[in-house]
Design a protein around this motif. Structure first.
Motif, mmCIF file in Angstrom:
data_model
loop_
_atom_site.group_PDB
_atom_site.id
_atom_site.type_symbol
_atom_site.label_atom_id
_atom_site.label_comp_id
_atom_site.label_asym_id
_atom_site.label_seq_id
_atom_site.Cartn_x
_atom_site.Cartn_y
_atom_site.Cartn_z
ATOM 1 N N MET A 8 -68.327 -34.109 40.183
ATOM 2 C CA MET A 8 -69.091 -34.298 41.458
ATOM 3 C C MET A 8 -70.444 -34.845 41.498
ATOM 4 O O MET A 8 -70.610 -35.665 42.354
ATOM 5 N N VAL A 9 -71.143 -34.313 40.651
ATOM 6 C CA VAL A 9 -72.554 -34.499 40.540
ATOM 7 C C VAL A 9 -72.776 -36.092 39.975
ATOM 8 O O VAL A 9 -73.290 -36.921 40.601
ATOM 9 N N ASP A 10 -71.808 -36.304 39.246
ATOM 10 C CA ASP A 10 -71.909 -37.850 38.568
ATOM 11 C C ASP A 10 -71.521 -38.802 39.477
ATOM 12 O O ASP A 10 -71.807 -39.860 39.779
ATOM 13 N N ASP A 11 -70.291 -38.359 40.604
ATOM 14 C CA ASP A 11 -69.838 -39.280 41.682
ATOM 15 C C ASP A 11 -70.897 -39.404 42.563
ATOM 16 O O ASP A 11 -70.807 -40.642 43.041
ATOM 17 N N MET A 12 -71.795 -38.470 42.885
ATOM 18 C CA MET A 12 -72.679 -38.267 43.867
ATOM 19 C C MET A 12 -73.858 -39.479 43.429
ATOM 20 O O MET A 12 -74.412 -40.017 44.349
ATOM 21 N N ARG B 269 -65.124 -22.683 32.821
ATOM 22 C CA ARG B 269 -65.410 -23.995 32.045
ATOM 23 C C ARG B 269 -64.618 -25.162 32.904
ATOM 24 O O ARG B 269 -65.233 -26.148 33.210
ATOM 25 N N ASP B 270 -63.512 -24.987 33.715
ATOM 26 C CA ASP B 270 -63.067 -26.032 34.446
ATOM 27 C C ASP B 270 -63.791 -26.101 35.805
ATOM 28 O O ASP B 270 -63.856 -27.242 36.158
ATOM 29 N N ILE B 271 -64.406 -25.162 36.441
ATOM 30 C CA ILE B 271 -65.178 -25.332 37.514
ATOM 31 C C ILE B 271 -66.431 -26.036 37.177
ATOM 32 O O ILE B 271 -66.699 -27.036 37.783
ATOM 33 N N ALA C 95 -81.425 -35.033 37.320
ATOM 34 C CA ALA C 95 -80.892 -34.317 38.601
ATOM 35 C C ALA C 95 -80.423 -32.987 38.134
ATOM 36 O O ALA C 95 -79.546 -33.010 36.987
ATOM 37 N N VAL C 96 -80.812 -32.189 38.828
ATOM 38 C CA VAL C 96 -80.459 -30.435 38.557
ATOM 39 C C VAL C 96 -79.678 -30.155 39.517
ATOM 40 O O VAL C 96 -79.833 -30.164 40.892
ATOM 41 N N HIS C 97 -78.686 -29.517 39.179
ATOM 42 C CA HIS C 97 -77.481 -28.842 40.186
ATOM 43 C C HIS C 97 -77.228 -27.219 39.570
ATOM 44 O O HIS C 97 -76.606 -27.533 38.445
ATOM 45 N N GLY C 98 -77.419 -26.480 40.302
ATOM 46 C CA GLY C 98 -76.615 -25.244 39.978
ATOM 47 C C GLY C 98 -75.737 -24.751 40.761
ATOM 48 O O GLY C 98 -75.830 -24.794 42.109
ATOM 49 N N ASP D 200 -77.746 -31.258 45.689
ATOM 50 C CA ASP D 200 -76.861 -30.362 46.068
ATOM 51 C C ASP D 200 -75.380 -31.300 46.652
ATOM 52 O O ASP D 200 -75.503 -31.937 47.523
ATOM 53 N N ILE D 201 -74.382 -30.748 45.734
ATOM 54 C CA ILE D 201 -73.009 -31.733 46.170
ATOM 55 C C ILE D 201 -72.581 -31.256 47.625
ATOM 56 O O ILE D 201 -71.549 -32.030 47.987
ATOM 57 N N HIS D 202 -72.843 -30.346 48.207
ATOM 58 C CA HIS D 202 -72.451 -29.906 49.236
ATOM 59 C C HIS D 202 -72.994 -30.450 50.618
ATOM 60 O O HIS D 202 -72.789 -30.278 51.854
ATOM 61 N N GLU D 203 -74.002 -31.117 50.242
ATOM 62 C CA GLU D 203 -74.969 -31.577 51.459
ATOM 63 C C GLU D 203 -75.063 -33.496 51.231
ATOM 64 O O GLU D 203 -75.033 -34.026 50.167
#
Length: 289
Positions: free
Chosen positions: A213-217, A204-206, A182-185, A157-160
């Motif tokens: 963001m997931v890769d950075d995390m 697509r942009d989002i 790693a799975v993110h929806g 979860d990129i928000h946590e």
């Protein structure tokens, strides 16, 4: 004793399957295994009358038989037993306090029905900060799971702040020598529901932005665990559903839950709830802030 693996046993096939998984995990971690059977005394008055001596004898038998089987499988594993008195969820949570991991069994029905999460298991999960793994009875009568080489799945979860979740997942993948997925929806912002003409390029942009963001995390964890092969699955939709689908070939699914409590009790979260009830693989629930 610290940094051991604790397992709740009650004589059922579910708890025995979980005990086999816990023993294998203890061997991987090179730590002792503690078998715990909680005796709820006095018993429910609606049940047949049994003396305390009978209950104690049965509890000793449950622990002894489980320990003997696990010793046959892992002769060099240090195994101890505990038989605390009290409500099972509270007793198991107390036993988990000085453990690295608590393992519980759960009956699996397969397909979309998945786990039967009993009140004891669910209450225990939310009563301890220690990581808890729920193991269902697999089709293989010799024990649960698809082996330590099967991939580890982790819900991201990129928000946590999910450091505890990611640390657990990467450590498990490293000690098992397997890959980590790693799975993110993600979902479109609510405002897009009111846009009369939706531009597919926005989606697509989002999607690209969320993937970055997931890769950075994950980047610091890739550097810390360079031997772990990491893949990502980022998509628009439900992470819980994707984790459940992918769990059929996984060795372990790792999800997080919030430590904070509400007046209505502890909230597991939709992803953890879906995975706990429907995943085909063992599920690790990691408490985090």
């Amino acid at each position: 004793m610290t940094h051991h693996v604790a397992i709740g046993v009650d004589g059922s096939p579910e708890s025995l399957a979980a005990a086999r998984w816990a023993a294998q995990e203890a061997v991987l971690r090179q730590v002792p295994l503690r078998l715990v059977h909680a005796v709820d005394w006095p018993l429910d008055p609606t049940l047949p009358v049994l003396g305390k001596r009978d209950i104690d004898r049965w509890a000793d038998q449950v622990l002894t038989e489980a320990a003997q089987e696990l010793h046959r499988r892992h002769p060099h594993l240090e195994i101890t037993t505990r038989c605390p008195t009290g409500r099972p969820a509270a007793a198991l949570a107390a036993e988990a306090a000085d453990a690295a991991l608590l393992v519980l069994g759960s009956r699996g029905l397969g397909g979309l029905v998945g786990f039967i999460i009993g009140s004891v298991a669910l209450s225990t999960v939310v009563a301890t900060d220690t990581p808890v793994v729920l193991v269902r009875v697999a089709d293989d009568p010799d024990g649960p799971g698809t082996g330590t080489a099967a991939e580890v799945l982790v819900g991201v979860d990129i928000h946590e702040a999910g450091d505890r979740v990611l640390a657990f997942a990467f450590e498990e993948a490293e000690r098992r020598g397997c890959s980590l997925r790693a799975v993110h929806g993600w979902k479109m912002p609510p405002a897009y529901a009111y846009v009369p003409f939706f531009d597919p390029d926005n989606e697509r942009d989002i999607g690209r932005s969320v993937t970055h963001m997931v890769d950075d995390m994950l980047l610091p964890w890739r550097h810390k665990y360079p031997d772990v092969n990491v893949t990502t699955s980022v998509f628009m939709g439900s992470a819980g559903e994707r984790l459940v689908q992918a769990s059929k070939g996984a060795g372990l699914v790792v999800v997080g839950r919030h430590l904070r409590r509400s007046p209505l009790g502890v909230h597991l979260g939709s992803v953890a709830h879906a995975v706990l009830h429907h995943a085909a693989a063992p599920v690790a629930v990691i408490a985090h802030a």
